[in-house]
Design a protein around this motif. Structure first.
Motif, PDB file in Angstrom:
ATOM      1  N   TYR A  53       2.032  -8.448   2.256  1.00 18.33           N
ATOM      2  CA  TYR A  53       2.949  -9.161   3.149  1.00 18.33           C
ATOM      3  C   TYR A  53       2.192 -10.238   3.949  1.00 18.33           C
ATOM      4  CZ  TYR A  53       4.884  -4.534   2.227  1.00 18.33           C
ATOM      5  OH  TYR A  53       5.291  -3.376   1.617  1.00 18.33           O
ATOM      6  N   SER A  55       0.301 -11.890   6.702  1.00 23.56           N
ATOM      7  CA  SER A  55      -0.552 -11.142   7.625  1.00 23.56           C
ATOM      8  C   SER A  55      -1.713 -12.013   8.065  1.00 23.56           C
ATOM      9  CB  SER A  55      -1.105  -9.913   6.880  1.00 23.56           C
ATOM     10  OG  SER A  55      -2.200  -9.363   7.565  1.00 23.56           O
ATOM     11  N   ALA A  65       2.950  -9.143   9.416  1.00 26.70           N
ATOM     12  CA  ALA A  65       3.698 -10.052  10.284  1.00 26.70           C
ATOM     13  C   ALA A  65       5.143 -10.210   9.822  1.00 26.70           C
ATOM     14  CB  ALA A  65       3.004 -11.416  10.335  1.00 26.70           C
ATOM     15  N   ASP A  66       5.420  -9.896   8.551  1.00 24.47           N
ATOM     16  CA  ASP A  66       6.797 -10.001   8.037  1.00 24.47           C
ATOM     17  C   ASP A  66       6.916  -9.026   6.867  1.00 24.47           C
ATOM     18  OD1 ASP A  66       9.192 -10.597   6.889  1.00 24.47           O
ATOM     19  OD2 ASP A  66       8.840 -12.753   6.697  1.00 24.47           O
ATOM     20  N   TYR A  67       7.763  -8.013   7.036  1.00 25.89           N
ATOM     21  CA  TYR A  67       7.852  -6.936   6.033  1.00 25.89           C
ATOM     22  C   TYR A  67       8.729  -7.310   4.841  1.00 25.89           C
ATOM     23  CZ  TYR A  67       5.648  -3.775   9.394  1.00 25.89           C
ATOM     24  OH  TYR A  67       4.772  -3.163  10.265  1.00 25.89           O
ATOM     25  N   THR A 103       2.801  -2.924  13.737  1.00 24.43           N
ATOM     26  CA  THR A 103       2.975  -4.250  13.128  1.00 24.43           C
ATOM     27  C   THR A 103       1.706  -5.043  13.427  1.00 24.43           C
ATOM     28  OG1 THR A 103       3.844  -5.324  15.115  1.00 24.43           O
ATOM     29  CG2 THR A 103       5.449  -4.179  13.703  1.00 24.43           C
ATOM     30  N   SER A 104       1.688  -6.280  12.946  1.00 16.85           N
ATOM     31  CA  SER A 104       0.661  -7.224  13.415  1.00 16.85           C
ATOM     32  C   SER A 104       1.058  -7.712  14.806  1.00 16.85           C
ATOM     33  CB  SER A 104       0.601  -8.406  12.458  1.00 16.85           C
ATOM     34  OG  SER A 104      -0.012  -9.503  13.089  1.00 16.85           O
ATOM     35  N   GLU A 106       1.078 -10.594  15.417  1.00 18.86           N
ATOM     36  CA  GLU A 106       1.786 -11.850  15.127  1.00 18.86           C
ATOM     37  C   GLU A 106       3.212 -11.616  14.618  1.00 18.86           C
ATOM     38  OE1 GLU A 106      -0.542 -14.644  12.833  1.00 18.86           O
ATOM     39  OE2 GLU A 106      -2.294 -14.283  14.113  1.00 18.86           O
ATOM     40  N   HIS A 107       3.614 -10.360  14.528  1.00 21.49           N
ATOM     41  CA  HIS A 107       4.999 -10.072  14.147  1.00 21.49           C
ATOM     42  C   HIS A 107       5.919 -10.621  15.248  1.00 21.49           C
ATOM     43  CE1 HIS A 107       8.664  -7.766  13.351  1.00 21.49           C
ATOM     44  NE2 HIS A 107       8.173  -7.497  12.158  1.00 21.49           N
ATOM     45  N   TRP A 109       8.504  -9.564  16.644  1.00 18.01           N
ATOM     46  CA  TRP A 109       8.852  -8.559  17.666  1.00 18.01           C
ATOM     47  C   TRP A 109       7.776  -8.449  18.736  1.00 18.01           C
ATOM     48  CZ3 TRP A 109      11.028  -3.365  15.298  1.00 18.01           C
ATOM     49  CH2 TRP A 109      12.376  -3.555  14.958  1.00 18.01           C
TER      50      TRP A 109
END
Ligand code: NOJ
Length: 524
Positions: A53, A55, A65-67, A103-104, A106-107, A109
């Motif tokens: 993903y 990252s 960062a995005d799943y 999460t990262s 940088e996610h 959220w």
């Protein structure tokens, strides 16, 4: 319903180091696509792909960062969709890595959480808390990678990270988190992926009393009492995931739950995980007594077994087995003394251990490169190390880069056929000797032994009976009439009568040499 996973062999693809299709130094989907036939010919049933993903790659992609997408250095979503189709067409299942504990940073959220007020809905998706007094963290918990498990945000609140500060832990009591991950599961299941390897499955629940704690390891604690590992509450989440997977046909999830073996059973069952990795086998070393008792304990779990010798977090077993008994391989990477390593003995034992693993019932997880007998690259220059453990441990633990060095495909040429001239981790000059190309032309190679064993493994079946052939020998019979014998001692033992099916080393004079394994057929 298909339960293909029960006795499957799954090949672990550490995608950044597998094959680099666009020669930018990082393995990618195009590279993996070009090697699918190699994997299928090896004779495995599926692959597990480490996180691909988007990252910042602070922890090899375990900082997502995005799943719902693929990192642009690795490919595109369209390429991922095409890959799963092509894998299926050559008979391979595809498991993805689900990273639900954190999460990262940088996610979106977490970015939103940092920009929001203490007590806000955005913050409650993570574990933000006020400290104790002036600049003191909410608890004394330590991060697995070293250092405190809390980092101070700009406005005076702290957030929890069991791993790197760039991997903030999600709050699994928050309904947004629960709903989001169910949607993520469906996102990939709808695209035909066959399931998930679930990262740090034992960490999802946290002690709601936020108490201090002296960590002496899970083995010494009453069950369920560690503040962030192996707590009972985490099974609620798993049950919901399982009901999502059960809406689809033939999907599965395997837990990375690093817990004592007697605690593993509760992760498994028709309303829980299908499988959980058995790390006791990886840790048993070259000690017949320990190996036998791990096998017995694992069989007593009564569900689909998993056997693992290596992965992207462990010192490669061809090197572990080349060290004298009692030497901690992780420490040895840093401190040596490096002359203690006997690579020939390591390879002999690695080959024998592979035959042992592949003769056991249940499924096996094979880490890319182990089919080549690939050793650890223990002497990577320290200025090239990327594992966050190296820095977080204040350079007292070297970390896991040495088992993640890009694969050698060819004997010569730029990056030994991996891809471009400058792979993300440097390969040693001796890597070509282990290349798949060289081994494919050598009947006695480790690659050919894996192929042969994986093919013959299909004839093995039924229950296991441990056979006593002396204290230093691990021996067991499968109901299909096959005997697996591994000599872990230092002197030869008599070769049992019967038809030789496969051997890990030279046999012939009626004896089974030390560090050697055989499968014998037609045993009554
Ligand atoms: C386990 C993964 O296998 C490892 O590589 C990673 O660093 C941690 N979980 C944190 O996600």
């Amino acid at each position: 319903m298909s339960e293909w996973w029960r006795d499957a062999v799954v090949y672990q693809v550490y995608i950044r180091s597998f094959a680099d299709g666009n020669a930018d130094g990082i393995g990618d989907i195009a590279g993996l696509n070009s090697k699918l036939e190699y994997i299928a010919e090896l004779g495995v049933d599926g692959i597990w792909i480490n996180p691909w993903y988007p990252s910042p790659l602070n922890d090899g992609g375990y900082d997502v960062a995005d799943y719902r997408d693929v990192d642009e250095r690795i490919g595109t979503l369209a390429a991922a969709e095409a890959l799963v189709e092509r894998a299926h067409s050559v008979g391979l299942k595809v498991l993805l890595d689900l990273v639900p504990n954190h999460t990262s940073s940088e996610h979106p959220w977490f970015v939103e959480a940092l920009a929001s007020e203490p007590g806000s809905a955005a913050r409650s998706r993570y574990h933000f808390r006020h400290g104790r007094g002036d600049r003191s963290a909410p608890t004394n918990w330590r991060s697995v990678f070293g250092g405190p498990a809390w980092t101070l945000a700009a406005d005076g609140q702290w957030y929890l990270h069991v791993f790197d500060p760039t991997q903030p832990d999600l709050n699994w009591d928050n309904p947004d988190v629960v709903a989001e991950f169910e949607a993520i599961l469906r996102f990939w299941l709808d695209r035909g992926f066959d399931g998930f390897r679930v990262d740090v499955a034992h960490a999802l629940a946290k002690d709601p009393t936020w108490s201090d704690f002296e960590d002496t390891g899970l083995d010494d604690l009453p069950p369920g009492s560690h503040p962030f590992f192996d707590r009972d509450e985490l099974l609620r989440v798993v049950q919901r995931w399982r009901s999502v997977l059960d809406e689809y046909d033939g999907r599965m999830m395997v837990a990375e739950a690093v817990v004592p073996i007697d605690r593993l059973a509760r992760y498994l069952g028709p309303d829980r995980y299908h499988q959980a990795f058995n790390f006791s086998f990886l840790e048993a070393g070259w000690d017949a007594g320990r190996v036998r008792s791990v096998i017995e304990d694992s069989l007593a779990l009564g569900t689909s077994q998993t056997w693992v010798l290596s992965n992207h977090d462990a010192v490669r077993h061809a090197t572990r087995f080349g060290l004298p008994d009692g030497v901690d391989a992780k420490r040895w990477l840093l401190d040596g003394p490096h002359h203690l390593l006997d690579p020939d003995r390591g390879l002999r034992r690695a080959r024998a251990a592979a035959l042992l693993m592949l003769a056991l019932p249940g499924s096996a997880y094979v880490y890319q490169g182990e089919e080549l007998g690939l050793p650890e690259v223990w002497d990577l220059p320290t200025d090239r190390l990327e594992d966050p453990i190296w820095i977080r441990s204040e350079r007292s633990v070297k970390g896991r880069d040495g088992c993640r060095v890009p694969m050698p495909w060819t004997e010569e040429g730029p990056s030994f056929g991996f891809g471009g001239p400058d792979p993300w981790l440097p390969q040693p000059e001796w890597f070509g000797r282990y290349s798949a190309e060289r081994q494919a032309n050598d009947a006695s190679s480790t690659l050919m032994m894996y192929r042969e064993a994986l093919e013959r493994r299909r004839q093995l079946g039924g229950g296991v009976t441990i056979v006593d052939m002396g204290g230093d020998v691990v021996a067991f019979r499968r109901d299909s009439g096959h005997l697996c014998v591994v000599n872990m001692g230092s002197s030869p033992v008599p070769m049992p009568p019967g038809r030789l099916v496969v051997a890990s080393g030279d046999v012939g004079t009626g004896t089974l040499e030390p560090d050697t394994a055989v499968w014998i057929g037609d045993v009554v």
